[in-house]
Design a protein around this motif. Sequence first.
Motif, PDB file in Angstrom:
ATOM      1  N   TYR A   1       0.942  -1.081   0.037  1.00 41.86           N
ATOM      2  CA  TYR A   1       0.010  -0.052   0.054  1.00 41.86           C
ATOM      3  C   TYR A   1       1.051   1.269   0.027  1.00 41.86           C
ATOM      4  O   TYR A   1       0.665   2.229  -0.772  1.00 41.86           O
ATOM      5  CB  TYR A   1      -1.050   0.106   1.255  1.00 41.86           C
ATOM      6  CG  TYR A   1      -1.943   0.972   1.202  1.00 41.86           C
ATOM      7  CD1 TYR A   1      -3.214   1.053   0.645  1.00 41.86           C
ATOM      8  CD2 TYR A   1      -1.723   2.231   2.051  1.00 41.86           C
ATOM      9  CE1 TYR A   1      -4.211   2.031   0.686  1.00 41.86           C
ATOM     10  CE2 TYR A   1      -2.632   3.337   1.821  1.00 41.86           C
ATOM     11  CZ  TYR A   1      -3.732   3.192   1.323  1.00 41.86           C
ATOM     12  OH  TYR A   1      -4.657   4.121   1.576  1.00 41.86           O
TER      13      TYR A   1
ATOM     14  N   ILE B   1      -8.088  -4.972   2.890  1.00 42.59           N
ATOM     15  CA  ILE B   1      -9.031  -3.784   3.117  1.00 42.59           C
ATOM     16  C   ILE B   1      -8.361  -3.406   4.673  1.00 42.59           C
ATOM     17  O   ILE B   1      -8.446  -2.233   4.772  1.00 42.59           O
ATOM     18  CB  ILE B   1     -10.216  -4.565   3.309  1.00 42.59           C
ATOM     19  CG1 ILE B   1     -11.060  -5.063   2.225  1.00 42.59           C
ATOM     20  CG2 ILE B   1     -11.161  -3.756   4.055  1.00 42.59           C
ATOM     21  CD1 ILE B   1     -12.085  -5.775   2.018  1.00 42.59           C
TER      22      ILE B   1
ATOM     23  N   SER C   1      -9.020  -0.644  -1.323  1.00 41.62           N
ATOM     24  CA  SER C   1     -10.668  -1.058  -1.756  1.00 41.62           C
ATOM     25  C   SER C   1     -10.166  -2.181  -2.725  1.00 41.62           C
ATOM     26  O   SER C   1      -9.204  -1.988  -3.319  1.00 41.62           O
ATOM     27  CB  SER C   1     -11.143   0.094  -2.644  1.00 41.62           C
ATOM     28  OG  SER C   1     -11.218   1.361  -1.705  1.00 41.62           O
TER      29      SER C   1
ATOM     30  N   GLU D   1     -11.549  -5.427  -5.055  1.00 41.70           N
ATOM     31  CA  GLU D   1     -12.660  -6.003  -6.011  1.00 41.70           C
ATOM     32  C   GLU D   1     -12.435  -7.417  -6.214  1.00 41.70           C
ATOM     33  O   GLU D   1     -11.107  -7.876  -6.376  1.00 41.70           O
ATOM     34  CB  GLU D   1     -12.649  -5.338  -7.350  1.00 41.70           C
ATOM     35  CG  GLU D   1     -12.623  -3.775  -7.527  1.00 41.70           C
ATOM     36  CD  GLU D   1     -12.587  -3.402  -8.730  1.00 41.70           C
ATOM     37  OE1 GLU D   1     -13.308  -3.453  -9.989  1.00 41.70           O
ATOM     38  OE2 GLU D   1     -11.317  -3.011  -8.969  1.00 41.70           O
TER      39      GLU D   1
ATOM     40  N   ALA E   1      -7.012  -4.685  -5.906  1.00 39.31           N
ATOM     41  CA  ALA E   1      -7.068  -3.837  -4.936  1.00 39.31           C
ATOM     42  C   ALA E   1      -6.352  -2.445  -5.283  1.00 39.31           C
ATOM     43  O   ALA E   1      -5.470  -2.265  -6.113  1.00 39.31           O
ATOM     44  CB  ALA E   1      -6.125  -4.356  -3.844  1.00 39.31           C
ATOM     45  N   THR E   2      -7.038  -1.592  -4.826  1.00 36.50           N
ATOM     46  CA  THR E   2      -6.898  -0.058  -5.292  1.00 36.50           C
ATOM     47  C   THR E   2      -6.667   0.931  -4.296  1.00 36.50           C
ATOM     48  O   THR E   2      -7.493   0.803  -3.233  1.00 36.50           O
ATOM     49  CB  THR E   2      -8.222   0.684  -6.169  1.00 36.50           C
ATOM     50  OG1 THR E   2      -8.431   0.045  -7.418  1.00 36.50           O
ATOM     51  CG2 THR E   2      -7.835   2.029  -6.884  1.00 36.50           C
ATOM     52  N   LYS E   3      -5.666   1.737  -4.229  1.00 42.15           N
ATOM     53  CA  LYS E   3      -4.966   2.421  -3.033  1.00 42.15           C
ATOM     54  C   LYS E   3      -6.137   3.615  -3.152  1.00 42.15           C
ATOM     55  O   LYS E   3      -5.916   4.497  -4.208  1.00 42.15           O
ATOM     56  CB  LYS E   3      -3.622   2.909  -3.420  1.00 42.15           C
ATOM     57  CG  LYS E   3      -3.214   3.959  -2.213  1.00 42.15           C
ATOM     58  CD  LYS E   3      -1.720   3.987  -2.169  1.00 42.15           C
ATOM     59  CE  LYS E   3      -1.155   4.996  -1.232  1.00 42.15           C
ATOM     60  NZ  LYS E   3       0.321   5.218  -1.068  1.00 42.15           N
TER      61      LYS E   3
END
Length: 216
Positions: free
Chosen positions: A170, A193, A198, A200, A214-216
Amino acid sequence: MKREIITTADGSNTIHIPEWNEQYHSKHGAIQEAYHVFIRNGLEQISKENIAILEIGFGTGLNCLITLLESNKTIHYIGVEAYPVALEELKKLNYTDNLNGKNKANYFQVIHACPWDVKQQISKQFSLTKQKKFFQEITDVNTYDLIYFDAFGARVQPELWTEKIFTIMYNSLRENGILVTYAAKGTIRRAMIAVGFSVERLPGPPGKREMLRATK
């Protein structure tokens, strides 16, 4: 630990470790998995023209080679690997027989001929730095647009799929950067998480129902 070259379902090779019953790539198709997880759901989701990529588990260099062949953008590729694959094994892999792309055989050789821990310009738009170190030793902050998280599975190396590791991931990503992985276990998703991602669930490659982005 014994290692052997096996042929996966799409005709491409991978390295199998019998003691772990684990492979470097999916036995359902090494090349298919790489394209589905890392190219379609990773690289192709980045709209920037200048992209910094971190690969967790450089391994055979397959993901690196496919990225080089498929991208027409400027790529700065960092591949981290604690235990580099031996040249004798790499010579037995048939990736260049199963891929399209100009200079594919030469690129595969050049990728693996590059010295470790030195930035190398592989093509006009693609630079590669292979880093020989443990994932826990990564200290980059706000550096990458995309992470290919391709470590051995949590079944055999659970310590690589923890909140501690995902915190490092992250922190290393730029804002709105993404991490893609073939894994989809609930414990992995929850760890992502917990550190701020975030996450998906996406359709997985052949042989897997789901994967994670996963998105920061």
